[in-house]
Design an enzyme around this catalytic site. Structure first.
Site, PDB file in Angstrom:
ATOM      1  N   HIS A   1      37.513  46.577 -66.275  1.00  0.00           N
ATOM      2  CA  HIS A   1      37.020  47.872 -66.773  1.00  0.00           C
ATOM      3  C   HIS A   1      37.911  48.500 -67.829  1.00  0.00           C
ATOM      4  O   HIS A   1      37.626  49.599 -68.305  1.00  0.00           O
ATOM      5  CB  HIS A   1      36.857  48.867 -65.611  1.00  0.00           C
ATOM      6  CG  HIS A   1      38.173  49.375 -65.074  1.00  0.00           C
ATOM      7  ND1 HIS A   1      38.937  48.660 -64.198  1.00  0.00           N
ATOM      8  CD2 HIS A   1      38.853  50.519 -65.318  1.00  0.00           C
ATOM      9  CE1 HIS A   1      40.030  49.341 -63.906  1.00  0.00           C
ATOM     10  NE2 HIS A   1      40.020  50.469 -64.577  1.00  0.00           N
TER      11      HIS A   1
HETATM   12  C1  UD1 Z   1      39.260  55.816 -65.561  1.00  0.00           C
HETATM   13  C2  UD1 Z   1      40.738  55.931 -65.952  1.00  0.00           C
HETATM   14  C3  UD1 Z   1      41.417  54.590 -65.722  1.00  0.00           C
HETATM   15  C4  UD1 Z   1      41.201  54.091 -64.309  1.00  0.00           C
HETATM   16  C5  UD1 Z   1      39.716  54.098 -63.971  1.00  0.00           C
HETATM   17  C6  UD1 Z   1      39.524  53.737 -62.533  1.00  0.00           C
HETATM   18  C7  UD1 Z   1      41.309  57.438 -67.811  1.00  0.00           C
HETATM   19  C8  UD1 Z   1      41.649  57.522 -69.236  1.00  0.00           C
HETATM   20  N1  UD1 Z   1      40.866  56.247 -67.378  1.00  0.00           N
HETATM   21  O1  UD1 Z   1      38.661  54.868 -66.427  1.00  0.00           O
HETATM   22  O2  UD1 Z   1      42.811  54.731 -65.951  1.00  0.00           O
HETATM   23  O3  UD1 Z   1      41.708  52.799 -64.221  1.00  0.00           O
HETATM   24  O4  UD1 Z   1      39.175  55.393 -64.207  1.00  0.00           O
HETATM   25  O5  UD1 Z   1      38.261  53.216 -62.285  1.00  0.00           O
HETATM   26  O6  UD1 Z   1      41.421  58.419 -67.103  1.00  0.00           O
HETATM   27  N2  UD1 Z   1      30.930  56.211 -65.271  1.00  0.00           N
HETATM   28  C9  UD1 Z   1      29.841  56.328 -64.453  1.00  0.00           C
HETATM   29  N3  UD1 Z   1      30.021  56.911 -63.223  1.00  0.00           N
HETATM   30  C10 UD1 Z   1      31.205  57.360 -62.801  1.00  0.00           C
HETATM   31  C11 UD1 Z   1      32.308  57.244 -63.644  1.00  0.00           C
HETATM   32  C12 UD1 Z   1      32.159  56.666 -64.880  1.00  0.00           C
HETATM   33  O7  UD1 Z   1      28.746  55.932 -64.784  1.00  0.00           O
HETATM   34  O8  UD1 Z   1      31.295  57.858 -61.670  1.00  0.00           O
HETATM   35  C13 UD1 Z   1      30.780  55.539 -66.581  1.00  0.00           C
HETATM   36  C14 UD1 Z   1      30.393  56.484 -67.718  1.00  0.00           C
HETATM   37  O9  UD1 Z   1      29.584  55.763 -68.586  1.00  0.00           O
HETATM   38  C15 UD1 Z   1      31.736  56.755 -68.383  1.00  0.00           C
HETATM   39  C16 UD1 Z   1      32.471  55.436 -68.195  1.00  0.00           C
HETATM   40  O10 UD1 Z   1      32.038  54.944 -66.938  1.00  0.00           O
HETATM   41  O11 UD1 Z   1      31.617  57.094 -69.726  1.00  0.00           O
HETATM   42  C17 UD1 Z   1      33.984  55.553 -68.189  1.00  0.00           C
HETATM   43  O12 UD1 Z   1      34.427  56.524 -67.229  1.00  0.00           O
HETATM   44  P1  UD1 Z   1      35.848  57.263 -67.420  1.00  0.00           P
HETATM   45  O13 UD1 Z   1      36.158  58.076 -66.229  1.00  0.00           O
HETATM   46  O14 UD1 Z   1      35.925  57.928 -68.737  1.00  0.00           O
HETATM   47  O15 UD1 Z   1      36.866  56.064 -67.552  1.00  0.00           O
HETATM   48  P2  UD1 Z   1      37.095  54.816 -66.597  1.00  0.00           P
HETATM   49  O16 UD1 Z   1      36.828  53.591 -67.397  1.00  0.00           O
HETATM   50  O17 UD1 Z   1      36.376  55.007 -65.333  1.00  0.00           O
HETATM   51  N1  UDP Z   2      37.787  49.078 -55.461  1.00  0.00           N
HETATM   52  C1  UDP Z   2      36.714  49.321 -54.596  1.00  0.00           C
HETATM   53  N2  UDP Z   2      35.495  48.814 -54.937  1.00  0.00           N
HETATM   54  C2  UDP Z   2      35.285  48.075 -56.052  1.00  0.00           C
HETATM   55  C3  UDP Z   2      36.377  47.840 -56.921  1.00  0.00           C
HETATM   56  C4  UDP Z   2      37.605  48.360 -56.599  1.00  0.00           C
HETATM   57  O1  UDP Z   2      36.886  49.956 -53.561  1.00  0.00           O
HETATM   58  O2  UDP Z   2      34.152  47.642 -56.282  1.00  0.00           O
HETATM   59  C5  UDP Z   2      39.107  49.662 -55.141  1.00  0.00           C
HETATM   60  C6  UDP Z   2      40.229  48.672 -55.066  1.00  0.00           C
HETATM   61  O3  UDP Z   2      40.382  48.176 -53.747  1.00  0.00           O
HETATM   62  C7  UDP Z   2      41.433  49.491 -55.524  1.00  0.00           C
HETATM   63  C8  UDP Z   2      40.827  50.510 -56.485  1.00  0.00           C
HETATM   64  O4  UDP Z   2      39.435  50.521 -56.230  1.00  0.00           O
HETATM   65  O5  UDP Z   2      42.014  50.197 -54.448  1.00  0.00           O
HETATM   66  C9  UDP Z   2      41.098  50.122 -57.911  1.00  0.00           C
HETATM   67  O6  UDP Z   2      40.360  50.936 -58.753  1.00  0.00           O
HETATM   68  P1  UDP Z   2      40.120  50.600 -60.285  1.00  0.00           P
HETATM   69  O7  UDP Z   2      40.225  49.136 -60.501  1.00  0.00           O
HETATM   70  O8  UDP Z   2      38.854  51.277 -60.657  1.00  0.00           O
HETATM   71  O9  UDP Z   2      41.272  51.419 -61.013  1.00  0.00           O
HETATM   72  P2  UDP Z   2      42.782  51.103 -61.426  1.00  0.00           P
HETATM   73  O10 UDP Z   2      43.526  50.743 -60.203  1.00  0.00           O
HETATM   74  O11 UDP Z   2      42.765  50.031 -62.457  1.00  0.00           O
HETATM   75  O12 UDP Z   2      43.235  52.385 -62.027  1.00  0.00           O
END
Ligand code: UD1
Ligand code: UDP
Length: 371
Positions: free
Chosen positions: A205
């Site tokens: 992601h």
């Molecule tokens: C964010 C964090 C990242 C973290 C990740 C965990 C920042 C800059 N990034 O990235 O560090 O690793 O969360 O998963 O804070 N969306 C949905 N539903 C949701 C959330 C997001 O559909 O509940 C989609 C939307 O299209 C959105 C995109 O995901 O634009 C990205 O979401 P965003 O929270 O901006 O960044 P993440 O990639 O989730």
């Molecule tokens: N995770 C989850 N379901 C999923 C993918 C990840 O519960 O389908 C959990 C995973 O066990 C870990 C956390 O989400 O604890 C990691 O989140 P993510 O990869 O979104 O974010 P990051 O750690 O890179 O910030």
């Protein structure tokens, strides 16, 4: 003593859960502010339910958006709540936009910030998370570092060592607590018709991997090469960011890639535990794979979790298919019994240590008023 706890995304909810539950157990006054940066049921409320967390006291409802919009909206919404609640300390976890905004809002009001998972550095300034981490650390009064590497990094950056506490990572608390529960409740392997030790688990992601079409295609080509050699099913619980990009580009995926919606924690850790290997660009999953003895191939050029590489649990390959093939060959030549290595991420009691430190050293304004 009153603690303000800020969360916003999936990993923050998972890693802050042990701290919230420990506050509850000790009868410490606390309140939860959820930015709602993550809001889809499978990225948000499922974790409150599975980890048995109380509902947030405040939900800012900021949702998705450009970085400055998201960060700015959280900042604007957060300030009146902090002014009203007057916590002795605000806790943030990790490196998201929610963390940066929460830290900024609190520190501008003179409220102390405790940063859980302080001192991580990828040294990759193109990652939005790297800027969030550095700024958050430098605005925090209490820095809860995972290990000695992070402690040293913070000292080198000029942070007073009196502010730094080396405690481990609360990911270990959540993971160890839920392993047995998930083993007895999750039916995910049967549901997906996969056999333990006979599938690869994929997650991706990072903006750098999925937002740029050429990079996403490079990643898919890497999966193709691995499949051509090992013929293994790859299960991919897909992050909404990556799903949105695949949909936008109308990319059709091969059938060996089993795309499924994001999973709840109990299902996900079962899948992780039983995977033959994991291919990921996630931070938390690098840690969990290491803790579970599952070999990890990290789809990034760098990592802020080098400890998993140092103990021999993780190999960085970026999006380079040849490097991924070499890494897979190395892992698959071994027996599962060979996957034992040191644990650099915590003993499962990290939240207790953090709360011991806070209750012993954060000045409490309520107590001061009573005196
Ligand atoms: C964010 C964090 C990242 C973290 C990740 C965990 C920042 C800059 N990034 O990235 O560090 O690793 O969360 O998963 O804070 N969306 C949905 N539903 C949701 C959330 C997001 O559909 O509940 C989609 C939307 O299209 C959105 C995109 O995901 O634009 C990205 O979401 P965003 O929270 O901006 O960044 P993440 O990639 O989730
Ligand atoms: N995770 C989850 N379901 C999923 C993918 C990840 O519960 O389908 C959990 C995973 O066990 C870990 C956390 O989400 O604890 C990691 O989140 P993510 O990869 O979104 O974010 P990051 O750690 O890179 O910030």
């Amino acid at each position: 003593m009153k603690i303000g706890i800020i969360v916003g995304t999936r990993p923050e909810i998972i890693k802050m859960a042990p701290v919230i539950l420990e506050c509850k157990k000790r009868g410490i006054a606390y309140f939860i502010i959820h930015s709602n940066q993550h809001y889809s049921e499978e990225m948000d409320s499922i974790f409150f339910k599975e980890l048995e967390l109380p509902a947030p006291d405040y939900n800012l409802g900021v949702g998705s958006g450009l970085h400055s919009n998201q960060t700015g909206n959280i900042l604007i919404e957060m300030e009146p709540i902090l002014l009203q609640e007057k916590p002795d300390i605000v806790l943030v976890q990790g490196d998201t936009n929610t963390v940066l905004a929460g830290t900024l809002a609190a520190s501008k009001l003179g409220i102390k910030v405790g940063h859980i998972e302080a001192g991580l550095r990828s040294y990759d300034p193109s990652m939005p998370e790297e800027n969030n981490r550095i700024l958050t650390d430098h605005m925090s009064e209490y820095l809860f570092a995972v290990g000695p590497n992070q402690h040293a990094i913070l000292v080198k950056e000029g942070i007073d060592s009196d502010k730094i506490f080396t405690v481990g990572n609360t990911v270990s608390d959540s993971l160890f607590k839920h392993l047995d529960i998930s083993a007895s409740t999750s039916t995910i392997l049967a549901d997906l018709a996969v056999t333990s030790g006979e599938f690869f688990l994929v997650t991706a992601h990072r903006a750098a991997n999925v937002d740029i079409p050429a990079n996403l295609l490079e990643l898919l080509a890497l999966f193709d090469k691995l499949h051509a050699k090992y013929s293994q099913t790859m299960v991919w619980p897909i992050h909404p960011r990556s799903q949105a990009k695949l949909t936008e580009l109308a990319i059709e995926l091969p059938s060996y890639l089993k795309l499924i919606p994001p999973l709840g924690y109990l299902d996900f850790i079962q899948l992780l535990k039983h995977a033959q290997l994991i291919l990921t660009d996630s931070g938390g999953i690098q840690e969990e794979a290491c803790l579970l003895g599952v070999p990890c191939i990290t789809l990034r050029e760098n990592t802020e979790r080098p400890e998993s590489i140092e103990v021999g649990a993780n190999i960085l390959v970026g999006r380079d298919a040849n490097k991924a093939l070499a890494a897979a060959e190395k892992w698959l030549a071994k027996d599962a019994a060979d996957f034992t290595w040191g644990n650099p991420f915590g003993d499962g009691h990290v939240a207790e240590t953090i709360l011991d430190i806070i209750t012993n050293s954060v000045p409490c304004t309520l107590d001061a008023e009573i005196i």
